[in-house]
Enzyme design. Structure first.
Site, PDB file in Angstrom:
ATOM      1  N   SER A 141       0.832  -1.214   0.000  1.00  0.00           N
ATOM      2  CA  SER A 141       0.000   0.000   0.000  1.00  0.00           C
ATOM      3  C   SER A 141       0.863   1.260   0.000  1.00  0.00           C
ATOM      4  CB  SER A 141      -0.901   0.017   1.243  1.00  0.00           C
ATOM      5  OG  SER A 141      -1.788  -1.068   1.214  1.00  0.00           O
ATOM      6  N   ARG A 154       1.508   4.249  -3.120  1.00  0.00           N
ATOM      7  CA  ARG A 154       1.269   5.672  -2.843  1.00  0.00           C
ATOM      8  C   ARG A 154       2.545   6.493  -3.006  1.00  0.00           C
ATOM      9  NH1 ARG A 154      -2.509   2.433  -0.563  1.00  0.00           N
ATOM     10  NH2 ARG A 154      -4.502   3.298   0.161  1.00  0.00           N
ATOM     11  N   GLY A 214      -6.047  -3.916  -7.693  1.00  0.00           N
ATOM     12  CA  GLY A 214      -7.202  -3.066  -7.386  1.00  0.00           C
ATOM     13  C   GLY A 214      -6.766  -1.705  -6.873  1.00  0.00           C
ATOM     14  N   SER A 264     -13.557   1.095   3.107  1.00  0.00           N
ATOM     15  CA  SER A 264     -12.588   0.811   2.044  1.00  0.00           C
ATOM     16  C   SER A 264     -11.575   1.945   1.931  1.00  0.00           C
ATOM     17  CB  SER A 264     -13.306   0.633   0.701  1.00  0.00           C
ATOM     18  OG  SER A 264     -12.369   0.736  -0.352  1.00  0.00           O
ATOM     19  N   GLN A 269      -9.421   2.104  -0.355  1.00  0.00           N
ATOM     20  CA  GLN A 269      -9.261   2.451  -1.768  1.00  0.00           C
ATOM     21  C   GLN A 269     -10.302   3.482  -2.188  1.00  0.00           C
ATOM     22  OE1 GLN A 269      -9.272  -1.317  -3.855  1.00  0.00           O
ATOM     23  NE2 GLN A 269      -7.244  -1.856  -3.072  1.00  0.00           N
ATOM     24  N   ASP A 327      -6.880  -8.045   4.774  1.00  0.00           N
ATOM     25  CA  ASP A 327      -6.136  -8.870   3.814  1.00  0.00           C
ATOM     26  C   ASP A 327      -5.535 -10.120   4.458  1.00  0.00           C
ATOM     27  OD1 ASP A 327      -6.753  -7.064   1.867  1.00  0.00           O
ATOM     28  OD2 ASP A 327      -4.889  -5.935   2.077  1.00  0.00           O
ATOM     29  N   LYS A 358     -12.470  -9.339  -3.378  1.00  0.00           N
ATOM     30  CA  LYS A 358     -11.016  -9.152  -3.498  1.00  0.00           C
ATOM     31  C   LYS A 358     -10.542  -9.844  -4.782  1.00  0.00           C
ATOM     32  CE  LYS A 358     -10.730  -6.875   0.366  1.00  0.00           C
ATOM     33  NZ  LYS A 358     -10.452  -5.425   0.343  1.00  0.00           N
TER      34      LYS A 358
HETATM   35  O1  SPQ Z   1      -4.738  -3.849  -4.610  1.00  0.00           O
HETATM   36  P1  SPQ Z   1      -5.660  -4.967  -4.288  1.00  0.00           P
HETATM   37  O2  SPQ Z   1      -5.652  -5.969  -5.399  1.00  0.00           O
HETATM   38  O3  SPQ Z   1      -7.067  -4.510  -3.987  1.00  0.00           O
HETATM   39  O4  SPQ Z   1      -5.050  -5.674  -2.978  1.00  0.00           O
HETATM   40  C1  SPQ Z   1      -5.558  -6.108  -1.708  1.00  0.00           C
HETATM   41  C2  SPQ Z   1      -4.617  -7.312  -1.298  1.00  0.00           C
HETATM   42  O5  SPQ Z   1      -5.064  -8.281  -0.689  1.00  0.00           O
HETATM   43  O6  SPQ Z   1      -3.431  -7.198  -1.580  1.00  0.00           O
HETATM   44  C3  SPQ Z   1      -7.022  -6.529  -1.702  1.00  0.00           C
HETATM   45  F1  SPQ Z   1      -7.331  -7.544  -2.358  1.00  0.00           F
HETATM   46  O7  SPQ Z   1      -5.325  -5.113  -0.689  1.00  0.00           O
HETATM   47  C4  SPQ Z   1      -6.082  -3.889  -0.577  1.00  0.00           C
HETATM   48  C5  SPQ Z   1      -6.890  -3.914   0.701  1.00  0.00           C
HETATM   49  O8  SPQ Z   1      -7.760  -5.006   0.765  1.00  0.00           O
HETATM   50  C6  SPQ Z   1      -5.090  -2.743  -0.549  1.00  0.00           C
HETATM   51  C7  SPQ Z   1      -5.679  -1.464  -0.050  1.00  0.00           C
HETATM   52  C8  SPQ Z   1      -4.948  -0.194  -0.226  1.00  0.00           C
HETATM   53  O9  SPQ Z   1      -3.722  -0.211  -0.452  1.00  0.00           O
HETATM   54  O10 SPQ Z   1      -5.598   0.872  -0.119  1.00  0.00           O
HETATM   55  C9  SPQ Z   1      -6.884  -1.430   0.633  1.00  0.00           C
HETATM   56  C10 SPQ Z   1      -7.703  -2.629   0.872  1.00  0.00           C
HETATM   57  O11 SPQ Z   1      -8.782  -2.665  -0.049  1.00  0.00           O
HETATM   58  P2  SPQ Z   1     -10.210  -1.970   0.247  1.00  0.00           P
HETATM   59  O12 SPQ Z   1     -11.098  -2.462  -0.865  1.00  0.00           O
HETATM   60  O13 SPQ Z   1     -10.621  -2.469   1.590  1.00  0.00           O
HETATM   61  O14 SPQ Z   1     -10.022  -0.529   0.192  1.00  0.00           O
END
Ligand code: SPQ
Length: 438
Positions: free
Chosen positions: A26, A30, A99, A172, A174, A320, A347
């Site tokens: 993460s 960033r 994602g 979330s 993200q 995660d 996910k």
């Molecule tokens: O990037 P991605 O594919 O969504 O990765 C995951 C992971 O398990 O590596 C989720 F599948 O992590 C996300 C996490 O679940 C990374 C993240 C971030 O860096 O902001 C936030 C989380 O997702 P969300 O949907 O809860 O915001």
């Protein structure tokens, strides 16, 4: 995507010694985003050279940002172009399996003068994007998805964005980050309220780049029209990667492992709290602060675990880590109950169903529910597990192999490189009897 990478894990083995897992995913994403949009040169160390973060890096290179590195130590130099200095890419931006890249970049791309198309792999192409495109369109962004609300995304440039307040329907980071990053380009005030605290790396890093962000309770606010000033970022090791070893050492008799330099941002430490509630023996050593993020070495010793009802407030703080926590629950005495975790279904795979299927194949009594799972601890048998292009499923079942009654095979494991390059060799070094095969 089809890949032929398989992991085979022989049962037994204990995890001992000292290891260091790669940089935080993460924070690495960033660092590229904000470093690229800052004024001046940003220096990053400890950058995660996983495929997800390299997708973000390549996207900014495709938009004209000069980035030197990463070298073997994960050192990068980013020549920031300022918030308005990106150039139109010559081709679609490929976000791979990530994602985070696609959702955070949606917010940033919404504020650019040019059009951008963003594509992803078979897993990312199934993930919901309306959660970001709906609030972004309220800000004035124009973003097309497929009819199902999934990638590819077509972002139309040249829009005037205005600040909004958004009450997030789901916890979330993200979604929060996407809106805040669009807010950098919006007129006036942008704010979000989250239903529960989620990882706050975006807010912390914006402040590290000199951008004012207010956090009052669950409400985060910023003003558009400011600037980012280049800085230096030291990325700690990823607690989500460390979690596989925390569980591995907790379930393998004879284990005594130190995992060094792990990021312990309080919005990420739910895995430690949950393992301790289950009876895990985890000690934090050498606690310190590195570049605005708390860091420590974590000593984990084998301990018999017991099943628990996982407190719902810990769910976003361990989101995660649930695939591997389900493995811990399978090795615990009694029943573990998880609720309030419906986000796990969207996910890289449906992590509730895929984990339940795999554990059931190993002879564990696992019952998926709409928002969680009920797992009765027992003896893990062996099975061939399909990872569904989900790195965390592949690594979770690798740790299950420690306690299985016979060798465990996990298929389609190439996506482990999205977040944890070198996983197999580090796991083998720590004491997991694991090999990978093409
Ligand atoms: O990037 P991605 O594919 O969504 O990765 C995951 C992971 O398990 O590596 C989720 F599948 O992590 C996300 C996490 O679940 C990374 C993240 C971030 O860096 O902001 C936030 C989380 O997702 P969300 O949907 O809860 O915001």
């Amino acid at each position: 995507m089809s890949d032929s990478m398989q992991f085979v894990v022989q049962p037994g083995g204990a995890l001992t010694g000292r290891i260091r897992v790669p940089g935080d995913k993460s924070i690495s994403h960033r660092s590229i985003m904000l470093g690229s949009l800052a004024e001046g040169t940003t220096y990053v160390s400890g950058f995660l050279q996983g495929e997800d973060c390299l997708c973000t890096l390549n996207a900014f290179r495709a938009m004209g940002v000069e980035i030197q590195g990463p070298n073997a130590q994960g050192e990068l130099t980013i020549q920031g172009v300022g918030l308005h200095g990106l150039q139109a890419p010559a081709h679609a931006l490929d976000m791979g399996n990530s994602g985070t890249s696609m959702r955070l970049m949606s917010g940033l791309m919404a504020g650019q003068a040019f059009d951008v198309r963003m594509i992803g792999d078979v897993s990312l192409s199934k993930r919901p994007m309306k959660r970001v495109t709906v609030p972004l369109s309220q800000m004035g962004a124009v973003i097309e998805t497929t009819a199902a609300g999934t990638p590819p995304l077509q972002v139309k440039g040249g829009q005037t964005l205005k600040g909004i307040h958004y009450d997030m329907p789901m916890a979330s980071a993200q979604v929060k980050s996407s809106i805040l990053l669009a807010g950098l380009y919006a007129q006036g005030t942008t704010s979000v309220t989250e239903p529960a605290p989620t990882r706050d790396h975006t807010e912390r890093m914006l402040r590290g780049f000199g951008y004012a962000v207010q956090t009052e309770g669950n409400k985060i606010t910023l003003q558009g029209g400011g600037k980012l000033t280049a800085t230096t970022i030291d990325v700690p090791s990823d607690i989500s990667s460390a979690a596989f070893f925390m569980v591995g050492a907790s379930i393998a008799p004879g284990s005594d492992l130190i995992i060094e330099h792990v990021g312990l941002n309080p919005t990420r430490t739910g895995v430690i709290d949950i393992l301790r509630l289950m009876g895990g023996d985890l000690t934090l050593l050498n606690e310190r602060e590195v570049g605005g993020e708390p860091v420590a070495d974590i000593r984990v010793r084998y301990a018999p675990l017991k099943g628990i009802t996982i407190p719902e407030e810990l769910v976003p703080l361990a989101i995660d880590e649930f695939p591997v926590l389900f493995v811990a629950a399978s090795c615990a005495t009694g029943q573990t109950v998880l609720t309030g975790a419906e986000e796990l279904r969207v996910k890289e795979s449906d992590r509730i169903q895929v984990m339940a299927d795999g554990l059931i194949a190993c002879g564990i009594d696992a019952k998926p529910t709409p928002d969680g799972i009920i797992i009765q601890g027992g003896q893990l048998g062996s099975a061939t597990i399909e990872s569904h292009h989900d790195h965390r499923i592949a690594m979770a079942f690798s740790m299950a192999g420690l306690r299985a009654s016979a060798p465990m095979t996990i298929t389609n494991c190439a996506t482990v490189n999205t977040s944890f390059p070198g996983f197999v060799s580090l796991a083998a070094k720590a004491g997991v009897r694991i090999t990978s095969h093409e």
